[in-house]
Design a protein around this motif. Structure first.
Motif, PDB file in Angstrom:
ATOM      1  N   GLY A 211       0.790  -1.221   0.000  1.00  0.00           N
ATOM      2  CA  GLY A 211       0.000   0.000   0.000  1.00  0.00           C
ATOM      3  C   GLY A 211       0.825   1.274   0.000  1.00  0.00           C
ATOM      4  O   GLY A 211       0.346   2.329  -0.420  1.00  0.00           O
ATOM      5  N   LEU A 212       2.091   1.211   0.477  1.00  0.00           N
ATOM      6  CA  LEU A 212       2.943   2.396   0.533  1.00  0.00           C
ATOM      7  C   LEU A 212       3.870   2.522  -0.666  1.00  0.00           C
ATOM      8  O   LEU A 212       4.487   3.576  -0.864  1.00  0.00           O
ATOM      9  CB  LEU A 212       3.807   2.363   1.808  1.00  0.00           C
ATOM     10  CG  LEU A 212       3.062   2.446   3.139  1.00  0.00           C
ATOM     11  CD1 LEU A 212       4.039   2.280   4.298  1.00  0.00           C
ATOM     12  CD2 LEU A 212       2.337   3.772   3.253  1.00  0.00           C
ATOM     13  N   VAL A 213       3.989   1.475  -1.449  1.00  0.00           N
ATOM     14  CA  VAL A 213       4.978   1.452  -2.533  1.00  0.00           C
ATOM     15  C   VAL A 213       4.664   2.485  -3.611  1.00  0.00           C
ATOM     16  O   VAL A 213       5.545   3.243  -4.042  1.00  0.00           O
ATOM     17  CB  VAL A 213       5.059   0.046  -3.160  1.00  0.00           C
ATOM     18  CG1 VAL A 213       5.877   0.073  -4.444  1.00  0.00           C
ATOM     19  CG2 VAL A 213       5.678  -0.921  -2.166  1.00  0.00           C
ATOM     20  N   ALA A 214       3.419   2.533  -4.088  1.00  0.00           N
ATOM     21  CA  ALA A 214       3.060   3.419  -5.192  1.00  0.00           C
ATOM     22  C   ALA A 214       3.326   4.882  -4.854  1.00  0.00           C
ATOM     23  O   ALA A 214       3.980   5.606  -5.617  1.00  0.00           O
ATOM     24  CB  ALA A 214       1.591   3.220  -5.568  1.00  0.00           C
ATOM     25  N   GLY A 215       2.834   5.349  -3.712  1.00  0.00           N
ATOM     26  CA  GLY A 215       3.018   6.740  -3.333  1.00  0.00           C
ATOM     27  C   GLY A 215       4.468   7.110  -3.111  1.00  0.00           C
ATOM     28  O   GLY A 215       4.925   8.174  -3.536  1.00  0.00           O
ATOM     29  N   THR A 216       5.228   6.234  -2.446  1.00  0.00           N
ATOM     30  CA  THR A 216       6.639   6.507  -2.179  1.00  0.00           C
ATOM     31  C   THR A 216       7.451   6.509  -3.469  1.00  0.00           C
ATOM     32  O   THR A 216       8.362   7.320  -3.654  1.00  0.00           O
ATOM     33  CB  THR A 216       7.211   5.465  -1.206  1.00  0.00           C
ATOM     34  OG1 THR A 216       6.397   5.429  -0.027  1.00  0.00           O
ATOM     35  CG2 THR A 216       8.634   5.805  -0.807  1.00  0.00           C
ATOM     36  N   SER A 217       7.136   5.581  -4.375  1.00  0.00           N
ATOM     37  CA  SER A 217       7.812   5.522  -5.665  1.00  0.00           C
ATOM     38  C   SER A 217       7.597   6.805  -6.457  1.00  0.00           C
ATOM     39  O   SER A 217       8.544   7.402  -6.993  1.00  0.00           O
ATOM     40  CB  SER A 217       7.305   4.319  -6.466  1.00  0.00           C
ATOM     41  OG  SER A 217       7.784   4.336  -7.789  1.00  0.00           O
ATOM     42  N   LEU A 218       6.360   7.282  -6.514  1.00  0.00           N
ATOM     43  CA  LEU A 218       6.059   8.504  -7.247  1.00  0.00           C
ATOM     44  C   LEU A 218       6.705   9.725  -6.598  1.00  0.00           C
ATOM     45  O   LEU A 218       7.142  10.653  -7.287  1.00  0.00           O
ATOM     46  CB  LEU A 218       4.545   8.701  -7.327  1.00  0.00           C
ATOM     47  CG  LEU A 218       3.781   7.727  -8.232  1.00  0.00           C
ATOM     48  CD1 LEU A 218       2.278   7.945  -8.092  1.00  0.00           C
ATOM     49  CD2 LEU A 218       4.209   7.880  -9.677  1.00  0.00           C
ATOM     50  N   PHE A 219       6.796   9.735  -5.261  1.00  0.00           N
ATOM     51  CA  PHE A 219       7.432  10.840  -4.546  1.00  0.00           C
ATOM     52  C   PHE A 219       8.885  10.991  -4.990  1.00  0.00           C
ATOM     53  O   PHE A 219       9.361  12.099  -5.258  1.00  0.00           O
ATOM     54  CB  PHE A 219       7.358  10.569  -3.037  1.00  0.00           C
ATOM     55  CG  PHE A 219       8.106  11.578  -2.196  1.00  0.00           C
ATOM     56  CD1 PHE A 219       7.536  12.802  -1.902  1.00  0.00           C
ATOM     57  CD2 PHE A 219       9.373  11.288  -1.705  1.00  0.00           C
ATOM     58  CE1 PHE A 219       8.217  13.730  -1.127  1.00  0.00           C
ATOM     59  CE2 PHE A 219      10.059  12.213  -0.931  1.00  0.00           C
ATOM     60  CZ  PHE A 219       9.481  13.437  -0.640  1.00  0.00           C
TER      61      PHE A 219
END
Length: 305
Positions: A211-219
């Motif tokens: 659940g945290l991978v997508a947002g952190t990757s885009l950041f």
């Protein structure tokens, strides 16, 4: 509606470019990837020179990633501390990549390098993701028993350990920094955010919660692509502002819809769809590179009579 691209030195259909940007922005929000793995080949398919496609695409990724991050931020799905560590490595990798890009461009080898790099990375990563996601879906059907939350490998024994409270990880900072450096290198040479590589690396090497991978990757992608755009424009002159603006508008809108759609899919389902896209793009590039061209021609140099 035709519009002229000054750096690419060609005319394109503005509505078609907007639609392409929207579609890639949708994928960015849904899967947590920059979408460059798809946009750069699409631009090449419509006739944009590969060097310009790479340089300009990095600019489009900034807006698409910002739009996606804002949506994930509202849901608390961004690990800022881990993202900053990845960013440190990403800036180094981007700087190195732009330097290598310039050398290849001066040697006249950048176009073939871009195509071969895409085919190799997309083919290998896509196949591995496809196999893994298929296995995960089969395991889900067979048993509902939850396994270990984290699986430790030798990389987790590296020094300079840091605690990332949001992701509930205690790992070496060298690992996310190295992943970020590879992502930065791919941004510069391939015009992609590297999400198709960062996302599985963050899941399988860092053991981050899905659940945290997508947002952190885009950041992390926001800042590495911004650095890549500035360096490409200043050193290699391969950023077409007109093309970038069209891609930006479509990308921002598409990312918002993609983020909502991504919440409807389970982790293994999203990875399966992403893997299918990656493999399909690699196959199309390989076909175009090695198949017989539609217009076969030859240049005959005559001898003076």
């Amino acid at each position: 509606m035709q519009i002229y691209l000054p750096i690419a030195e060609m005319s394109v259909d503005a509505l078609a470019i907007l639609a392409m940007g929207g579609a890639v922005g949708f994928l960015s929000g849904m899967f947590g990837v920059g979408g460059g793995f798809l946009m750069t080949p699409l631009l090449i398919f419509v006739g944009v020179p590969p060097a310009v496609a790479v340089g300009t695409q990095a600019n489009q990724l900034v807006a698409a990633s910002v739009s996606g991050v804002l949506a994930h931020w509202q849901r608390g799905n961004v690990d800022v501390k881990l993202g900053l560590v990845m960013l440190a490595g990403g800036v180094f990798g981007t700087t190195l990549g732009v330097w290598v890009f310039g050398i290849l461009q001066r040697l006249g080898q950048i176009d073939i390098t871009i195509s071969l790099t895409y085919i190799f990375f997309l083919g290998v990563i896509g196949a591995l993701m496809l196999i893994e996601s298929a296995r995960a879906m089969l395991r889900r059907r067979r048993t509902a028993t939850r396994g270990k939350l984290h699986h430790h490998i030798w990389l987790h024994g590296l020094p300079l350990k840091m605690r990332f409270h949001r992701s509930k990880l205690y790992i070496s900072a060298l690992l996310p920094a190295a992943i970020g450096a590879v992502g930065g290198l791919l941004v510069a040479i391939m015009g992609i955010g590297g999400g198709f590589l960062l996302v599985p690396a963050m899941i399988y090497l860092l053991n981050m919660p899905t659940g945290l991978v997508a947002g952190t990757s885009l950041f992390q992608i926001i800042f590495t692509t911004a650095v890549a755009t500035l360096l490409q424009a200043a050193t290699n002159q391969t950023v077409d502002v007109v093309l970038a603006m069209l891609l930006l508008v479509g990308g921002v809108i598409g990312a918002q819809f993609g983020t909502k759609a991504g919440g409807l899919l389970r982790g293994e389902q999203a990875r399966m769809l992403l893997a299918l896209l990656v493999v399909s793009v690699a196959g199309k590039l390989a076909w175009d590179l090695f198949s017989r061209p539609a217009d076969v021609f030859s240049i005959v140099v005559g001898t003076p009579g």
